[in-house]
Design a protein around this motif. Structure first.
Motif, PDB file in Angstrom:
ATOM      1  N   SER A 248       0.840  -1.202   0.000  1.00 24.12           N
ATOM      2  CA  SER A 248       0.000   0.000   0.000  1.00 24.12           C
ATOM      3  C   SER A 248       0.871   1.247   0.000  1.00 24.12           C
ATOM      4  O   SER A 248       2.061   1.198   0.354  1.00 24.12           O
ATOM      5  N   ASP A 249       0.278   2.371  -0.381  1.00 23.35           N
ATOM      6  CA  ASP A 249       1.023   3.634  -0.406  1.00 23.35           C
ATOM      7  C   ASP A 249       1.504   4.044   0.986  1.00 23.35           C
ATOM      8  O   ASP A 249       2.590   4.617   1.135  1.00 23.35           O
ATOM      9  N   THR A 250       0.689   3.741   2.010  1.00 27.32           N
ATOM     10  CA  THR A 250       1.071   4.136   3.370  1.00 27.32           C
ATOM     11  C   THR A 250       2.245   3.307   3.903  1.00 27.32           C
ATOM     12  O   THR A 250       2.878   3.699   4.882  1.00 27.32           O
ATOM     13  N   SER A 251       2.511   2.163   3.264  1.00 31.01           N
ATOM     14  CA  SER A 251       3.644   1.340   3.686  1.00 31.01           C
ATOM     15  C   SER A 251       4.966   1.938   3.239  1.00 31.01           C
ATOM     16  O   SER A 251       6.028   1.570   3.744  1.00 31.01           O
ATOM     17  N   ARG A 253       7.269   4.757   3.676  1.00 28.20           N
ATOM     18  CA  ARG A 253       7.288   5.698   4.795  1.00 28.20           C
ATOM     19  C   ARG A 253       8.709   5.974   5.282  1.00 28.20           C
ATOM     20  O   ARG A 253       9.635   5.210   4.982  1.00 28.20           O
ATOM     21  N   GLU A 332       1.547   5.476  11.811  1.00 24.98           N
ATOM     22  CA  GLU A 332       2.318   5.928  10.652  1.00 24.98           C
ATOM     23  C   GLU A 332       3.683   5.242  10.583  1.00 24.98           C
ATOM     24  O   GLU A 332       4.178   4.940   9.496  1.00 24.98           O
ATOM     25  N   HIS A 336       0.421   1.850   8.539  1.00 24.25           N
ATOM     26  CA  HIS A 336      -0.990   1.493   8.437  1.00 24.25           C
ATOM     27  C   HIS A 336      -1.802   2.616   7.785  1.00 24.25           C
ATOM     28  O   HIS A 336      -1.455   3.792   7.914  1.00 24.25           O
ATOM     29  N   SER A 337      -2.886   2.229   7.138  1.00 24.64           N
ATOM     30  CA  SER A 337      -3.745   3.221   6.490  1.00 24.64           C
ATOM     31  C   SER A 337      -4.676   3.902   7.482  1.00 24.64           C
ATOM     32  O   SER A 337      -5.120   5.026   7.256  1.00 24.64           O
ATOM     33  N   THR A 338      -4.981   3.225   8.608  1.00 22.86           N
ATOM     34  CA  THR A 338      -5.872   3.800   9.612  1.00 22.86           C
ATOM     35  C   THR A 338      -5.362   3.495  11.019  1.00 22.86           C
ATOM     36  O   THR A 338      -4.682   2.485  11.249  1.00 22.86           O
TER      37      THR A 338
END
Length: 364
Positions: A248-251, A253, A332, A336-338
């Motif tokens: 995922s994009d949030t991964s 970081r 973050e 994680h996305s949420t």
């Protein structure tokens, strides 16, 4: 024993229901059959198939379900990651097609999903849920392309909120850290790093020294390594190692590093950091399976019960929350996305923390 609706009781005790399936090349009728333990169960199956057959466009009457499965995954290939393509292909070949191998499209009825899950109960709920998603997507493709209207009955998965995850206790983490810092090498240093960053094993294996900024005290996660099924059919290997961007994009970081970790990394930083992997200090990598085996030896050396490498990620999240770090920051750092995902899956209050909190209660 014959009843209405072309339903028979077989000699083996099961009930069989027959229905018109198609005409062969000579114009002879070919029948299909459904089976069940009771007459009513067969009747329900026939009631779901026959309307499909009557409403199905005649031009698509002989389309095989397995052919559409291959068609669906072929269309997906260019829009999903290589790892996802390998996983989808494996689950279709291993679980979905065997369940409906000889079925025409009109034989996929509203109970098909529940039957598929019931036939693979030995699998984990996580795997079953993923198979369910793939199957529903294939059925959606059938409805859209082949002008049909299959409405699947949803399968009710049981809650997994009470699933217990391994988290190192304070004493276990202390023993493991002592082991990792004794005769330290880069592999041990990598495991130690996961305790203070929550990196996934694939992210650690793909990490290079060029991803670590010692001056600005942070590391960049932009790729992950995993072993997947070799879909290309290479006879020399059934699996292969791939390195690609995270799921995922949030991964993707940046993770801040503590002063202590920075000083530790400086001690073991190789002379050349050009295209060198963190765990080896050279251009050769250590794959996740090999690192998991090394981790198992470290646990034995520290006299700790065997746990999965992923427990380090759970330990980091739990200890971070217990030390007072806010949940948003932890979320973050984990990628994680949420925040909800962090709280539900990765934060597990230890007995030490519960005891600490309950001791805050004072009598009047």
């Amino acid at each position: 024993m014959r009843t209405q609706r072309n339903i028979y009781k077989r000699k083996d005790g099961r009930w069989e229901g027959r229905y018109f399936k198609e005409y062969d090349s000579k114009g002879k009728i070919k029948y299909g059959s459904v089976y069940a333990k009771t007459y009513n169960e067969v009747k329900i199956k026939l009631n779901s198939i026959v309307p499909n057959l009557l409403n199905f466009p005649e031009k698509n009457i002989n389309v095989d379900f397995k052919d559409v499965c291959y068609e669906w995954i072929k269309n997906k290939k260019n829009s999903i990651k290589q790892s996802s393509y390998a996983k989808y292909s494996f689950e279709i070949e291993r679980y979905i097609i065997p369940q409906f191998r000889n079925c025409k499209l009109y034989e996929i009825n509203k109970n098909a999903l529940c039957d598929l899950i019931a036939s693979n109960r030995e699998l984990s709920q996580k795997t079953l849920k993923h198979i369910s998603i793939i199957f529903k997507s294939i059925v959606g493709y059938i409805n859209e392309k082949y002008d049909f209207n299959i409405e699947l009955r949803e399968y009710q998965f049981t809650s997994t909120s009470d699933k217990r995850y391994n988290v190192l206790s304070t004493s276990e983490q202390e023993k493991l850290e002592k082991c990792l810092l004794r005769q330290t090498d880069l592999s041990k240093l990598g495991v130690y790093l996961c305790l203070y960053t929550g990196l996934r094993i694939g992210e650690l294996c793909a990490l290079k020294w060029s991803d670590i900024d010692l001056d600005n005290e942070m590391l960049r996660v932009s790729k992950t390594m995993q072993r997947i099924q070799n879909i290309n059919g290479n006879i020399n290997s059934k699996t292969k190692i791939i390195i690609e961007t995270p799921k995922s994009d949030t991964s993707i970081r940046d993770i801040p590093l503590s002063k202590y970790i920075i000083n530790l990394l400086k001690k073991y930083k190789p002379i050349s950091t050009n295209n060198t992997y963190f765990l080896t200090g050279n251009i050769n990598y250590i794959e996740p399976r090999t690192l998991q085996n090394k981790f198992k030896k470290y646990l034995e050396e520290a006299n700790i019960e065997n746990i999965n490498f992923h427990a380090l990620r759970h330990t980091f999240a739990t200890k971070a929350i217990e030390s007072g770090m806010d949940v948003k920051s932890v979320s973050e750092i984990l990628g994680h996305s949420t925040v909800k995902m962090t709280l539900e899956k990765y934060v597990h209050i230890t007995m030490e923390q519960k005891r600490k909190q309950i001791n805050k209660l004072k009598p009047f």
